[in-house]
Design a protein around this motif. Structure first.
Motif, PDB file in Angstrom:
ATOM      1  N   SER A   1     -11.155  -1.812  -6.302  1.00  0.00           N
ATOM      2  CA  SER A   1     -11.073  -1.401  -4.896  1.00  0.00           C
ATOM      3  C   SER A   1     -10.397  -0.043  -4.796  1.00  0.00           C
ATOM      4  CB  SER A   1     -10.260  -2.453  -4.144  1.00  0.00           C
ATOM      5  OG  SER A   1      -9.931  -1.984  -2.868  1.00  0.00           O
TER       6      SER A   1
ATOM      7  N   ASP B   1      -9.783  -8.688 -11.819  1.00  0.00           N
ATOM      8  CA  ASP B   1      -9.321  -7.978 -10.625  1.00  0.00           C
ATOM      9  C   ASP B   1      -8.581  -6.722 -11.091  1.00  0.00           C
ATOM     10  OD1 ASP B   1      -8.390  -7.127  -8.213  1.00  0.00           O
ATOM     11  OD2 ASP B   1      -7.121  -8.868  -7.801  1.00  0.00           O
TER      12      ASP B   1
ATOM     13  N   PHE C   1      -7.169  -4.010  -9.840  1.00  0.00           N
ATOM     14  CA  PHE C   1      -6.827  -3.528  -8.493  1.00  0.00           C
ATOM     15  C   PHE C   1      -6.012  -2.243  -8.446  1.00  0.00           C
ATOM     16  CE2 PHE C   1      -2.342  -4.828  -7.550  1.00  0.00           C
ATOM     17  CZ  PHE C   1      -2.040  -5.199  -8.837  1.00  0.00           C
TER      18      PHE C   1
ATOM     19  N   TYR D   1       0.850  -1.201   0.000  1.00  0.00           N
ATOM     20  CA  TYR D   1       0.000   0.000   0.000  1.00  0.00           C
ATOM     21  C   TYR D   1       0.881   1.244   0.000  1.00  0.00           C
ATOM     22  CZ  TYR D   1      -3.708  -3.290   0.968  1.00  0.00           C
ATOM     23  OH  TYR D   1      -4.582  -4.341   0.866  1.00  0.00           O
TER      24      TYR D   1
ATOM     25  N   THR E   1      -8.658   0.856  -2.033  1.00  0.00           N
ATOM     26  CA  THR E   1      -7.609   0.844  -1.003  1.00  0.00           C
ATOM     27  C   THR E   1      -6.232   1.225  -1.545  1.00  0.00           C
ATOM     28  OG1 THR E   1      -7.141  -1.481  -1.359  1.00  0.00           O
ATOM     29  CG2 THR E   1      -8.719  -0.977   0.366  1.00  0.00           C
ATOM     30  N   LYS E   2      -5.916   0.734  -2.736  1.00  0.00           N
ATOM     31  CA  LYS E   2      -4.546   0.939  -3.231  1.00  0.00           C
ATOM     32  C   LYS E   2      -4.262   2.416  -3.481  1.00  0.00           C
ATOM     33  CE  LYS E   2      -3.397  -3.425  -3.341  1.00  0.00           C
ATOM     34  NZ  LYS E   2      -2.399  -3.957  -2.408  1.00  0.00           N
TER      35      LYS E   2
ATOM     36  N   ARG F   1     -11.537   0.646   3.206  1.00  0.00           N
ATOM     37  CA  ARG F   1     -11.941  -0.626   2.612  1.00  0.00           C
ATOM     38  C   ARG F   1     -13.298  -0.526   1.911  1.00  0.00           C
ATOM     39  NH1 ARG F   1      -8.213  -3.497   2.978  1.00  0.00           N
ATOM     40  NH2 ARG F   1      -9.241  -5.313   2.097  1.00  0.00           N
TER      41      ARG F   1
ATOM     42  N   GLY G   1     -10.972  -5.195  -1.961  1.00  0.00           N
ATOM     43  CA  GLY G   1     -10.817  -6.171  -3.030  1.00  0.00           C
ATOM     44  C   GLY G   1     -10.768  -7.605  -2.524  1.00  0.00           C
ATOM     45  N   GLN G   2     -10.130  -7.791  -1.366  1.00  0.00           N
ATOM     46  CA  GLN G   2      -9.971  -9.155  -0.859  1.00  0.00           C
ATOM     47  C   GLN G   2     -11.337  -9.785  -0.594  1.00  0.00           C
ATOM     48  OE1 GLN G   2      -7.022 -10.436  -0.796  1.00  0.00           O
ATOM     49  NE2 GLN G   2      -7.231 -12.288   0.416  1.00  0.00           N
TER      50      GLN G   2
ATOM     51  N   ASN H   1      -0.298  -8.110 -10.914  1.00  0.00           N
ATOM     52  CA  ASN H   1       0.527  -8.364  -9.721  1.00  0.00           C
ATOM     53  C   ASN H   1       0.935  -9.835  -9.761  1.00  0.00           C
ATOM     54  OD1 ASN H   1       1.700  -8.537  -7.220  1.00  0.00           O
ATOM     55  ND2 ASN H   1      -0.176  -8.194  -6.040  1.00  0.00           N
TER      56      ASN H   1
ATOM     57  N   TYR I   1      -1.315 -12.997  -7.620  1.00  0.00           N
ATOM     58  CA  TYR I   1      -1.408 -12.450  -6.263  1.00  0.00           C
ATOM     59  C   TYR I   1      -1.659 -13.580  -5.242  1.00  0.00           C
ATOM     60  CZ  TYR I   1      -4.042 -10.098  -2.496  1.00  0.00           C
ATOM     61  OH  TYR I   1      -4.513  -9.663  -1.285  1.00  0.00           O
TER      62      TYR I   1
HETATM   63  C1  PLP Z   1      -3.948  -8.150  -7.140  1.00  0.00           C
HETATM   64  C2  PLP Z   1      -4.604  -7.761  -5.863  1.00  0.00           C
HETATM   65  N1  PLP Z   1      -5.929  -7.877  -5.773  1.00  0.00           N
HETATM   66  C3  PLP Z   1      -6.590  -7.553  -4.639  1.00  0.00           C
HETATM   67  C4  PLP Z   1      -5.911  -7.099  -3.539  1.00  0.00           C
HETATM   68  C5  PLP Z   1      -6.709  -6.795  -2.302  1.00  0.00           C
HETATM   69  O1  PLP Z   1      -6.580  -5.486  -1.878  1.00  0.00           O
HETATM   70  P1  PLP Z   1      -7.683  -4.768  -0.968  1.00  0.00           P
HETATM   71  O2  PLP Z   1      -8.437  -5.831  -0.251  1.00  0.00           O
HETATM   72  O3  PLP Z   1      -6.909  -3.889  -0.035  1.00  0.00           O
HETATM   73  O4  PLP Z   1      -8.569  -4.008  -1.899  1.00  0.00           O
HETATM   74  C6  PLP Z   1      -4.521  -6.981  -3.593  1.00  0.00           C
HETATM   75  C7  PLP Z   1      -3.758  -6.525  -2.404  1.00  0.00           C
HETATM   76  O5  PLP Z   1      -2.549  -6.561  -2.361  1.00  0.00           O
HETATM   77  C8  PLP Z   1      -3.858  -7.308  -4.792  1.00  0.00           C
HETATM   78  O6  PLP Z   1      -2.529  -7.221  -4.892  1.00  0.00           O
END
Ligand code: PLP
Length: 478
Positions: A316, A284, A286, A123, A318-319, A326, A182-183, A256, A207
Motif C-alpha cells: 500500500s 503484508d 506495508f 501514519y 498510504t504509509k 488509498r 492495505g486494509q 507491526n 496488526y
Molecule cells: C501491518 C499493517 N497492514 C496494513 C495496514 C493498513 O493500512 P492502509 O489501509 O492505510 O494501507 C496497516 C495500518 O496500520 C498496518 O499496520
C-alpha cells in the motif's frame, strides 16, 4: 347511545378486558357481545376493527376475533435495540461468531485530544507527507484525458505495471490488482482464501486491524509466535498440522508491532512449509517505503521469490504518503487471482480513476524519490530521538529491538505492569500510547507498549512525550 361514542366506549371496554384472554385466545362471538353490551352488530364490528387497527385484536372472517400475539416491539419510535438481535441472530449457527470491532484500528486513526502528543499514530505527520507533490499530482491527474472515466476493473495498466516492477521477481502486471489501501486488500485476500469458520494462522503479535478483518469474516485467528527473526518456522509447521489452516498472514519486513525482519534463512522455509500444507501466505508488505536511512539493503518481497503462487502479496502507498492516499495492490498468480478479482469487483468495483492517475503522476515525478529519501532520514532521526529519550528517562522499559524501518518501537513492560493503567495515566499526562494487548490474538506472554515516532511534529515532541510517559510511569509504578 350515539353510534360513534358507543363504538369508542365498547372498544375501551374490550381493551380493558383483553388481559383476560391469553395471546391468540378467542374473544366472545359478535352475537355474545351484542347481547352483553346491548349494542348493534355494526357497533361490535366497528369496535373490533378499531382494536384490530391498534394491533390488539386479530379478526379472521368466519372464525371470530382473537387477542393478538404480543407486538414484536413495544419499544418507542426511534428505539434501535432490535438491531442487536438482528445482527447476531444469524450467527447462532456459525462455528466462529463474527464480530466487527474497529477499536484496534481506530487507535491509530483517531486524532488525539488537543495538546496530547500522539505516540499512537499509524501514519506520517503532515509535515512528513508529500503534500505539495500529492496536490500537484492530483491536479495534473484531473486534467489527464479520460481521467473521470471508468478505469479497467483491475486498475490502470501502467499502474499495475509499476506495482509489478516494484514487487519484482516473477510478478507481472497481469498478476496485479489495484486496490483501495492495505486494509481493503487484506480484507479481499482473507475473504478469498478462507471460508467463514476456517482457521487462519497469524503472527503473534500482529496488526490488530488484520485480526479485526479475520474476525469480521468469521475466521479463527491462530497465533504463531514471532521472535527477533520473524515468525518461528517450527511453530508455523506445528500450527499448520494442528489446524489444517490454508492461510498464513505474514509481515516479513519491519513487522507491526515488533519491527522484526524475517531472517534470510527463514524466508524459503516459510514458503516451503506453507506449500507443503497446501496453504497460501498473505504477505503484508506495508512499510517497505518507510525504511530508515541507516538500514542495509532490503530483502525482496517474498512474492519475488515465489514461483509456485503460494504468496498473495499486499502493498500500500498510504504509509509513505497519507492515510487518504488509498491506493494499494494485490499481487498473485494462478487461479487465486480470478477469485481475488471477483471479490474485489463485487465489494468495491474499482479504485477511483483520478486517484490511480494521481498515483502515476506522483510516483513518476522527481519529487517522489526526494520525498522517500527525506522520510528515510527523518524517521531515522526520530527513531534515534525516541530511543535516546527512553533510555534516558525510562530505563526500566526493555527495548530488545530497535528496527531500521517502520514508524514505531515496541518496548516490553516489566512483569506485572498494568498496560491499561499505564496508558490511561499517560493520556492524563498528555501523551497517547498504544497498549500491547490488542496485538495478541490470545493471552500475551508479556505487557508491551507501541510507541510511534512518525505521527508527531518532531524530535522536540518526542522528548517531551517520553517525559510525560515518565510522569505516568511514576504515578502507576512509583
Ligand atoms: C501491518 C499493517 N497492514 C496494513 C495496514 C493498513 O493500512 P492502509 O489501509 O492505510 O494501507 C496497516 C495500518 O496500520 C498496518 O499496520
Amino acid at each position: 347511545m350515539h353510534e360513534r361514542s358507543s363504538v369508542g366506549e365498547l372498544a375501551e371496554q374490550l381493551r380493558r378486558e383483553l388481559d383476560r384472554y391469553s395471546p391468540g385466545g378467542k374473544l366472545p362471538s359478535s352475537r355474545a357481545l351484542v347481547e352483553r353490551f346491548r349494542v348493534s352488530p355494526v357497533t361490535v364490528s366497528r369496535a373490533l376493527a378499531q382494536l384490530a387497527a391498534e394491533g390488539l385484536v386479530v379478526t379472521r372472517p368466519g372464525a371470530g376475533a382473537f387477542r393478538a400475539q404480543p407486538r414484536v416491539s413495544a419499544a418507542p419510535a426511534g428505539d434501535t435495540s432490535w438491531q442487536e438481535v438482528a445482527l447476531s441472530a444469524d450467527g447462532a449457527a456459525d462455528l466462529v461468531p463474527r464480530s466487527v470491532d474497529a477499536s484496534g484500528v481506530l487507535v491509530s486513526l483517531a486524532a488525539p485530544p488537543p495538546g496530547v502528543i500522539e505516540f499512537n499514530g499509524g501514519y506520517l505527520h503532515p509535515s512528513l507527507q508529500p503534500e505539495r507533490a500529492m496536490a500537484a499530482a492530483l491536479s495534473r491527474a484531473g486534467r489527464r484525458p479520460g481521467a473521470w472515466g471508468r478505469p479497467p476493473m483491475e486498475g490502470l495498466p501502467e499502474l499495475r505495471e509499476w506495482f509489478a516492477r516494484s514487487i519484482g521477481g516473477p510478478v507481472t502486471a497481469a498478476g496485479v490488482l489495484v486496490t483501495s489501501g492495505g486494509q481493503s486488500a487484506l480484507t479481499t485476500a482473507l475473504r478469498a482464501l478462507a471460508p467463514p469458520g476456517a482457521p487462519v494462522l497469524v503472527e503473534s503479535p500482529t496488526y490488530p486491524g488484520m485480526l479485526a478483518i479475520a474476525r469480521a469474516a468469521g475466521l479463527r485467528p491462530v497465533p504463531v509466535p514471532v521472535d527477533a527473526d520473524g515468525v518461528r518456522p517450527a511453530l508455523l509447521a506445528d500450527a499448520f498440522r494442528a489446524t489444517g489452516a490454508r492461510v498464513f498472514v505474514c509481515q516479513p519486513l519491519f513487522q507491526n508491532p515488533t519491527g522484526a525482519v524475517l531472517a534470510p534463512g527463514r524466508r524459503g522455509e516459510v514458503l516451503r512449509i506453507a506449500r507443503e500444507a497446501g496453504a497460501f501466505v498473505v504477505e503484508d508488505d506495508f512499510v517497505r517505503r518507510l525504511v530508515h536511512e541507516d538500514a542495509g539493503p532490503l530483502p525482496r518481497p517474498l512474492a519475488a521469490d515465489d514461483p509456485d503462487g503460494v504468496v498473495v502479496h499486499v502493498c500500500s502507498l498510504t504509509k509513505a504518503t497519507s492515510p487518504s492516499f488509498r491506493v494499494s495492490a494485490l499481487a498473485a498468480h494462478g487461479p487465486v487471482l480470478e477469485r481475488l478479482r471477483a471479490i474485489q469487483i463485487v465489494d468495491t468495483f474499482f479504485v477511483p480513476r483520478p486517484l490511480q492517475e494521481a498515483t502515476l503522476e506522483l510516483v513518476g515525478s522527481p519529487a517522489w524519490p526526494r520525498h522517500l529519501r527525506a522520510v528515510s532520514a527523518a524517521l531515522r532521526a526520530r527513531r534515534d530521538a525516541m530511543t535516546a529519550a527512553l533510555r534516558l528517562h525510562l530505563p526500566e522499559l526493555a527495548l530488545p529491538h530497535v528496527p531500521s524501518g517502520g514508524y514505531h518501537l515496541w518496548p516490553r513492560l516489566p512483569d506485572g505492569t498494568s498496560e491499561s493503567a499505564l496508558t490511561a495515566a499517560a493520556l492524563r499526562a498528555g501523551v497517547a500510547v498504544t497498549p500491547g494487548r490488542p496485538y495478541f490474538s490470545a493471552e500475551p506472554p508479556a505487557g508491551h507498549l507501541r510507541l510511534s515516532f512518525a505521527a508527531v511534529a518532531g524530535a522536540g515532541e518526542i522528548t517531551e512525550g517520553v517525559r510525560r510517559l515518565r510522569t505516568a510511569w511514576d504515578e502507576v509504578l512509583g
